[in-house]
Structure formats: C-alpha cells, structure tokens
Write a protein that holds these residues in place. Sequence first.
Motif, short mmCIF file in Angstrom:
data_model
loop_
_atom_site.label_atom_id
_atom_site.label_comp_id
_atom_site.label_asym_id
_atom_site.label_seq_id
_atom_site.Cartn_x
_atom_site.Cartn_y
_atom_site.Cartn_z
N LYS A 187 0.72 -1.09 0.13
CA LYS A 187 -0.14 0.13 0.14
C LYS A 187 0.72 1.24 -0.17
CE LYS A 187 -4.21 -1.50 2.43
NZ LYS A 187 -5.06 -1.16 3.70
N GLU A 188 2.17 1.05 0.28
CA GLU A 188 3.09 2.17 0.30
C GLU A 188 4.50 1.82 -0.07
OE1 GLU A 188 4.60 2.83 4.80
OE2 GLU A 188 2.45 3.00 4.61
N ASP A 189 5.34 2.58 -0.49
CA ASP A 189 6.93 2.31 -0.77
C ASP A 189 7.51 1.89 0.49
OD1 ASP A 189 5.92 3.41 -3.27
OD2 ASP A 189 7.04 5.08 -3.08
N LYS A 217 0.44 -1.31 5.82
CA LYS A 217 1.48 -1.15 4.62
C LYS A 217 1.23 -2.13 3.61
CE LYS A 217 5.03 0.48 7.86
NZ LYS A 217 5.92 1.22 7.44
N LYS A 220 4.54 1.28 -4.09
CA LYS A 220 3.25 0.90 -3.92
C LYS A 220 2.37 0.28 -4.84
CE LYS A 220 -1.01 4.00 -3.34
NZ LYS A 220 -1.52 4.91 -3.18
#
Length: 147
Positions: free
Chosen positions: A6-8, A35, A15
Amino acid sequence: MKIILKEDIPSLGYKDDVVEVKNGYGRNYLIPQGKAVIASESALKVLAENQRQRAHKLAKLKADAEAVAEQLKGVSLTIGAKTSSTGTIFGSVNNIQIAEALEKLGHNIDRKIIVIKDSVKEVGKYNAVIKLHKEVSVDIPFEVIPE
C-alpha cells in the motif's frame, strides 16, 4: 505469501507492487501496520482496475520525476565534515546532509529517497543515488572535505 504493498517500502518494493514475502513478515508486520494487504483474487482485480484508472496520473508523475532528474544531472556536491588528523570523519555523512546540500543549491529533495551505498567515514569522493520514481533515479557524486 503474496501481498500487495500500500506504500513504498525501500527494501521491498513500491506502492501497488505484488511481492512475495515470508509469512511472518507479512502477517505480523506489514498487514497489521497497514502497509500491505493479502494478494487475494479479488484484491488483484481491484488493483488492476485502480491501475488502469491511474495510468495517466502515473505517466505525469514519471514525467515530473524525469524533469527533476534532468535538473540534477550535472550537480556535484561538496560536503564539509569535522575530521581527525588522519582524514577520518567524526561520525559519518548521511542522506540528511546530502538533502541539505541540495537544498542550498535550490533543489528540494526528500531525504528518504536518497540512498548512499557505502558508509561515508573518511574524506574522499562518493556517490549517492536519488530514487525519484521506481523507473527514474539519478546518481549524484559528492566529495567530503575536512572543515
């Protein structure tokens, strides 16, 4: 176990990447922290639809990253550090100091996307990599000199 980020996460991926991780890392850290989500069949369909809708936005982000990369191409930095008589630095040079030196030159770069591969503990020339986008990165040479 396959998960969708969901994120880097610097050591893992960007992501919306589908990555394979060990069960404990996914279930005990990434998913509870928000995450990542498990890459089920329905989650993958939702991801594909979202990526299709965001394709033009992602192209603009990549174009912006390439424009910043062009500005940073010829940049070379000189960073002063307190050193001993043998040339060893007290402490080390890190990404925060690189970001501050770039900011003095008028480039506002987030310190979290700057990666220094070697530990900088002596006077000399080194390289830092700025990862502007998952497909766009720039090498910035910098020299550490005694203050």
